[in-house]
Design an enzyme around this catalytic site. Sequence first.
Site, mmCIF file in Angstrom:
data_model
loop_
_atom_site.group_PDB
_atom_site.id
_atom_site.type_symbol
_atom_site.label_atom_id
_atom_site.label_comp_id
_atom_site.label_asym_id
_atom_site.label_seq_id
_atom_site.Cartn_x
_atom_site.Cartn_y
_atom_site.Cartn_z
ATOM 1 N N HIS A 56 3.993 38.672 27.583
ATOM 2 C CA HIS A 56 4.622 39.620 27.006
ATOM 3 C C HIS A 56 3.688 40.799 26.417
ATOM 4 C CE1 HIS A 56 8.363 37.717 27.261
ATOM 5 N NE2 HIS A 56 7.961 36.742 26.704
ATOM 6 N N ASN A 129 14.509 36.151 25.334
ATOM 7 C CA ASN A 129 14.625 37.266 26.336
ATOM 8 C C ASN A 129 15.862 37.909 27.620
ATOM 9 O OD1 ASN A 129 12.667 36.418 27.289
ATOM 10 N ND2 ASN A 129 12.871 35.142 28.212
ATOM 11 N N TYR A 339 3.443 29.849 20.216
ATOM 12 C CA TYR A 339 3.594 31.362 19.602
ATOM 13 C C TYR A 339 2.620 31.077 17.975
ATOM 14 C CZ TYR A 339 6.875 32.261 22.752
ATOM 15 O OH TYR A 339 7.407 32.767 23.588
#
Length: 510
Positions: A56, A129, A339
Amino acid sequence: MKIRKKTLTTAFGIPVADDQNSLTAGPRGPVLMQDVHLLEKLAHFDRERIPERVVHAKGAGAFGYFEATTNVTRYTKARFLSEVGKRTDLFVRFSTVGGEKGSADSARDPRGFAVKFYTEEGNYDLVGNNTPVFFIRDPLKFPDFIHTQKRNPATNLPDPNMFWDFLSLTPESIHQVTILFSDRGTPATYRHMNGYSSHTFKWYNARGEYFWVQYHFKTDQGIRNLTREEAKRLAGEDPDHATRDLFNSIENEDYPSWTLEVQILTPEQARDFRWDIFDITKVWPHAEVPPIQIGKMVLNRNPRNYFADVEQAAFCPGNVVPGIGLSPDKMLQGRVFSYHDTHLHRLGPNYHLIPVNAPRHAPENSYQRDGFMRVDANGEGGPNYWPNSFGGAAPVTGDSEPPFDLSGQAGRHPASHPNDDFEQAGVLFRKVMTDVDRDHLIGNIVDHLGKAQERIQLRQTALFYKADPEYGRRVAEGLKLDIGKVKALAGMSQEERTEATLAVRVPESA
Ligand code: NDP
């Protein structure tokens, strides 16, 4: 009106008299070490880039708000969803996945759809997404999968053999591959696509009852996609077209919006459901679990500085507010670690203080202290431990997620229903796609898979055949493959198919 000029200073506020001529010994140099302004300027410039996101990396973002339109208090006690008409500030980052920071917005790739709700109970990150499913369902496979989507370690080029080798050896990917190679794999802009939680999440209400939910942000602009030819042309002519489109539409006050729908299952319904609701490669069919509208998301403010707000934006699926919980979905559990860990690496231990990431409508009262770039008052002289009897922040008793049952033997369990992997991809091909969708899907696959070795083409086409014989037959035709070989491979077990299509055979004696 006279514009009053500001005085140029160093980073430490000292006035700068000359910003055009370095301090030199004589008019032709050399430059003196004591030109502190020059040294500071060059040294900061040398450090301008922070590590690129592994995935990303290329993205665009905007601020806006969420407005609740339905009373869902019987399902969740999340306060930002507690009243019809209630508005919550938010930030959204859209992105491609595999490409680098300068790559084309029109690439065939899923699109990241990450939303940060600045609620009064802290920040809630919904990191989804533009596809309702994913390629794999176990986080142990994630680094390998991403390696195959990036560059060959020897040539530094994207590699169709790596790409299709992994996917054809990972049949659970067939559903997402079918969406990716439809024209939804190349959305026209970030405004013209839906966003999905993809994972199942938990909601629980004030009485402690819980439900399983999936989120769908449906674009109010309508779905619009690029054809393969349009996507390739845009990659050359305007590689930033989706970034530009989002910025310009907001600048022109043409604010994009999405309607938020949720699918909800009670624990009893979930128990009898024919699909594993924690398997991210599957959707919940709409006819069986009708989505209900719960709100609207509007983006109405561009960031004033891209690096500050978009490059430094950090989302984590583990940031859930009271009333919302995680599910056992293995990919979700992996992302909850990955993350936060990535942000610690990219932005440092105090990334939660960066304005775009900091809670806006809730105080932050933790006992975390110190670390690189601690730029606030660091808790001043208050206690830095709990429990304390000096008036420090205390946990809110009764606000935690209700206890839940877990059972089962610890082990590395494969999916228990592997034969279901093809069914939903087949339904999508047969029942949801139009004739034009199917034509484009086949063309897009043939264009890309045609660059891989024939044995990999055969193995992957066998998976398309298993999803739907017509699907496999048309890809085989496009690739000029022997349909007999495709059928034979489709009839084999995964192990036999792998063995029959190996590039390198290890001798028995090895
Ligand atoms: P439905 O007919 O009720 O829904 C089909 C969904 O497919 C719609 O949400 C539509 O989105 C979406 N869709 C249309 N074209 C494409 C495409 N080319 N690629 C991906 N999605 C597309 O059927 P079911 O709920 O029974 O699901 C059937 C299949 O539809 C699934 O196997 C899945 O592949 C796909 N799908 C299902 C979703 C779900 O949550 N149930 C969500 C998205 C896709 P839109 O309304 O925006 O046009």
